[in-house]
Design a protein around this motif. Sequence first.
Motif, PDB file in Angstrom:
ATOM      1  N   PHE A 221       0.820  -1.209   0.000  1.00  0.00           N
ATOM      2  CA  PHE A 221       0.000   0.000   0.000  1.00  0.00           C
ATOM      3  C   PHE A 221       0.858   1.266   0.000  1.00  0.00           C
ATOM      4  N   GLU A 222       1.854   1.308   0.867  1.00  0.00           N
ATOM      5  CA  GLU A 222       2.677   2.514   0.969  1.00  0.00           C
ATOM      6  C   GLU A 222       3.518   2.725  -0.291  1.00  0.00           C
ATOM      7  N   LYS A 225       1.520   4.093  -3.243  1.00  0.00           N
ATOM      8  CA  LYS A 225       1.340   5.547  -3.155  1.00  0.00           C
ATOM      9  C   LYS A 225       2.478   6.294  -3.850  1.00  0.00           C
ATOM     10  N   GLU A 232       1.086  -1.446  -7.030  1.00  0.00           N
ATOM     11  CA  GLU A 232      -0.280  -1.094  -7.433  1.00  0.00           C
ATOM     12  C   GLU A 232      -1.068  -2.341  -7.813  1.00  0.00           C
ATOM     13  N   ARG A 235      -1.977  -4.096  -4.592  1.00  0.00           N
ATOM     14  CA  ARG A 235      -3.061  -3.322  -3.963  1.00  0.00           C
ATOM     15  C   ARG A 235      -4.403  -3.571  -4.640  1.00  0.00           C
ATOM     16  N   GLN A 267      -5.025   1.812   6.812  1.00  0.00           N
ATOM     17  CA  GLN A 267      -4.931   2.575   5.565  1.00  0.00           C
ATOM     18  C   GLN A 267      -6.075   3.574   5.423  1.00  0.00           C
ATOM     19  N   GLU A 269      -8.999   5.981   4.691  1.00  0.00           N
ATOM     20  CA  GLU A 269      -9.735   6.397   3.488  1.00  0.00           C
ATOM     21  C   GLU A 269      -9.065   5.918   2.215  1.00  0.00           C
ATOM     22  N   TYR A 270      -7.754   5.760   2.242  1.00  0.00           N
ATOM     23  CA  TYR A 270      -7.054   5.242   1.065  1.00  0.00           C
ATOM     24  C   TYR A 270      -7.594   3.859   0.709  1.00  0.00           C
ATOM     25  N   SER A 273     -11.963   4.299   0.126  1.00  0.00           N
ATOM     26  CA  SER A 273     -12.365   4.974  -1.113  1.00  0.00           C
ATOM     27  C   SER A 273     -12.278   4.024  -2.301  1.00  0.00           C
ATOM     28  N   ARG A 274     -11.266   3.181  -2.314  1.00  0.00           N
ATOM     29  CA  ARG A 274     -11.117   2.212  -3.408  1.00  0.00           C
ATOM     30  C   ARG A 274     -12.153   1.092  -3.304  1.00  0.00           C
TER      31      ARG A 274
END
Length: 313
Positions: A221-222, A225, A232, A235, A267, A269-270, A273-274
């Motif tokens: 995840f980090e 970003k 990606e 994720r 994590q 909202e990251y 939101s997805r």
Amino acid sequence: MYTIGVDIGGMSVKVGLVDERGVIIANNRAKTEKEPEKMVEILAGQINNLLKENNLTVKDVNGIGIGCPGTITGATGVIEYANNLGWHKVPLGEMLKKYIDVEVRISNDANVAALGEAIYGVAKDYNSAIMFTLGTGVGGGIILDKKLYEGNESKGAELGHTTLVLDGEECTCGRKGCIEAYVSATALIRQTKQAMEQNKESKMWEFVGGDINKVDGRTAFETAKLGDKSAELVRDNYIKYLAESMMNMFNIFRPEAFILGGGVSAQGEYLTSRLKDYCEVRHYGYQGTPKVEILIATLGNDAGIIGAAALLK
């Protein structure tokens, strides 16, 4: 009136004095003992010390709620099996009442976490909620009409052990393709390591200092970003697995809210939101059905104590 909330973990036992608002007034901690009789003796001492330090007696509490890992028969207060504690058919409720004669209620730790969030936490304004705790495994909790649903003999709500992929990855429960095998932090770490092995140029290697054994649930995840393509991909695959698992629950229970707890939920909202974007495209399973609010648990490390106390509500 106060309630005593007890959170039994593999390493420590936390005891809290909880008021009617779900606020922990005072708490203490002791090392978990694998010998049940010794553990109950220590637990009784923790509770009595907590009462004494706050100028209270057992008459000032309406009972003791306990959250414990493993398979539990709530009606009898018996820990049928807790593998990480080495407990088998331990009548914990009965044993504790020999020291402190008040009502004792016991439930699985994932159940009490969900109850705590539903009564005092992020889902307190909703009547129904489902929770996934994304940690070493995937704990599940079901709240219907503000009440904990545990199934026959309290042996239900094993949401992490419903099938996501037929004949898929091996799960620790002995089955294949369980939700836990794809969306636990353990599964995310496995998926991250596989992606790193396939791409030695991935920034994920830099994130862990070149040591693949330092990979954790944050790594992909980090690094995603930062725009790393391999990260990606990890994720996005994880989001797909998790969202599909959640939508199965949406279509079974159609709760008002779905709560995510555990390490991966950090994590925030990251993550949500997805998940929302994925579910929106698929109409949460069926077009025209009410949407389910996707929430991040807020009680954190206090969820065990507060949720256990909520068993007496």
